[in-house]
Motif scaffolding. Structure first.
Motif, PDB file in Angstrom:
ATOM      1  N   GLU A   1       4.889  28.081 -63.249  1.00  0.00           N
ATOM      2  CA  GLU A   1       4.075  29.028 -62.377  1.00  0.00           C
ATOM      3  C   GLU A   1       3.109  27.984 -61.351  1.00  0.00           C
ATOM      4  OE1 GLU A   1       0.895  32.765 -62.742  1.00  0.00           O
ATOM      5  OE2 GLU A   1       2.339  32.517 -64.183  1.00  0.00           O
ATOM      6  N   TYR A   2       2.388  27.080 -62.174  1.00  0.00           N
ATOM      7  CA  TYR A   2       1.647  26.233 -61.457  1.00  0.00           C
ATOM      8  C   TYR A   2       2.200  25.466 -60.394  1.00  0.00           C
ATOM      9  CZ  TYR A   2      -1.657  22.519 -60.459  1.00  0.00           C
ATOM     10  OH  TYR A   2      -2.583  21.482 -60.010  1.00  0.00           O
ATOM     11  N   GLN A   3       3.305  24.913 -60.913  1.00  0.00           N
ATOM     12  CA  GLN A   3       4.312  24.045 -59.872  1.00  0.00           C
ATOM     13  C   GLN A   3       4.597  24.911 -58.594  1.00  0.00           C
ATOM     14  OE1 GLN A   3       4.424  20.700 -60.374  1.00  0.00           O
ATOM     15  NE2 GLN A   3       3.270  20.843 -61.989  1.00  0.00           N
ATOM     16  N   SER A   4       5.093  26.249 -59.084  1.00  0.00           N
ATOM     17  CA  SER A   4       5.683  26.774 -57.876  1.00  0.00           C
ATOM     18  C   SER A   4       4.490  27.102 -56.993  1.00  0.00           C
ATOM     19  CB  SER A   4       6.159  28.116 -58.300  1.00  0.00           C
ATOM     20  OG  SER A   4       5.077  29.078 -58.871  1.00  0.00           O
ATOM     21  N   TYR A   5       3.211  27.454 -57.537  1.00  0.00           N
ATOM     22  CA  TYR A   5       2.105  27.753 -56.648  1.00  0.00           C
ATOM     23  C   TYR A   5       1.694  26.296 -55.729  1.00  0.00           C
ATOM     24  CZ  TYR A   5      -3.119  27.932 -55.638  1.00  0.00           C
ATOM     25  OH  TYR A   5      -4.070  27.900 -54.755  1.00  0.00           O
ATOM     26  N   ARG A   6       1.903  25.232 -56.580  1.00  0.00           N
ATOM     27  CA  ARG A   6       1.631  23.842 -55.951  1.00  0.00           C
ATOM     28  C   ARG A   6       2.490  23.756 -54.596  1.00  0.00           C
ATOM     29  NH1 ARG A   6       1.446  18.791 -59.422  1.00  0.00           N
ATOM     30  NH2 ARG A   6       1.250  18.113 -57.387  1.00  0.00           N
TER      31      ARG A   6
END
Length: 201
Positions: free
Chosen positions: A27-32
């Protein structure tokens, strides 16, 4: 009640923690990733036919890739699978015997007759068939008429058998069948020596 009676950790809890951590990381990688993308005009869209074409091409590439992987795995493991089925329970596999159902000794005697007649080609072929019958009789590799020489060598490597004498006979047979090589007395003597090494074990 003491605290020692309670479980401090378990596999299911550790697995759920791992799943949660992986989910949060994704989720964090997709947000970045979304933050570095340029701002798209909200009115901009792909035309429906282009979207359909891209979707079709994507699934075509996936299907071709998966089919290729399955095909390569089948080529590598099918001889081993057939051999295990045939030598194991025999489930669903009909064991085919060599043509004319001759024994190892009969093939060996035929090879000597052809050798005395000067027909080294047939003499080497008979030794090859004697070796295949020997493998079948010893239940090292159950004979199948559709099996190639390369498949026999591959199965021999998997069975952890000393492969050198088998390679001598099988490569001579390949030259005999697929090459224009003339069979000489030396070829027969090499096959004969390999035969003796194999049958005297």
């Amino acid at each position: 009640m003491s605290t020692d009676a309670f479980e401090k950790t378990s596999w299911s809890w550790q697995l759920s923690q791992l799943q949660q951590q992986v989910g949060e990381w994704l989720e964090y990688q997709s947000y970045r990733f979304e933050r570095v993308l340029p701002e798209w005009n909200p009115d901009w869209q792909l035309s429906p036919w282009l979207a359909s074409l891209l979707q079709f091409l994507f699934w075509l590439v996936v299907v071709v890739f998966v089919t290729g992987v399955i095909w390569r795995l089948w080529l590598v493991f099918s001889p081993y699978i057939y051999s295990r089925l045939a030598s194991g329970n025999g489930i669903g596999v009909r064991i085919n015997t060599l043509s004319q159902d001759l024994s190892v000794t009969s093939w060996w005697e035929r090879s000597q007759v052809f050798y005395r007649q000067g027909n080294y080609r047939e003499a080497c072929r008979c030794i090859y068939l004697a070796i295949l019958q020997h493998l079948h009789d010893q239940k090292i590799i159950i004979h199948q008429p559709s099996r190639t020489d390369a498949e026999y060598l591959q199965l021999l490597r998997l069975s952890q058998t000393a492969i050198q004498p088998y390679e001598t006979v099988i490569t001579t047979h390949e030259q005999l069948c697929f090459g224009n090589t003339e069979m000489l007395p030396e070829n027969y003597q090499q096959c004969q020596q390999a035969y003796r090494e194999i049958t005297q074990k």
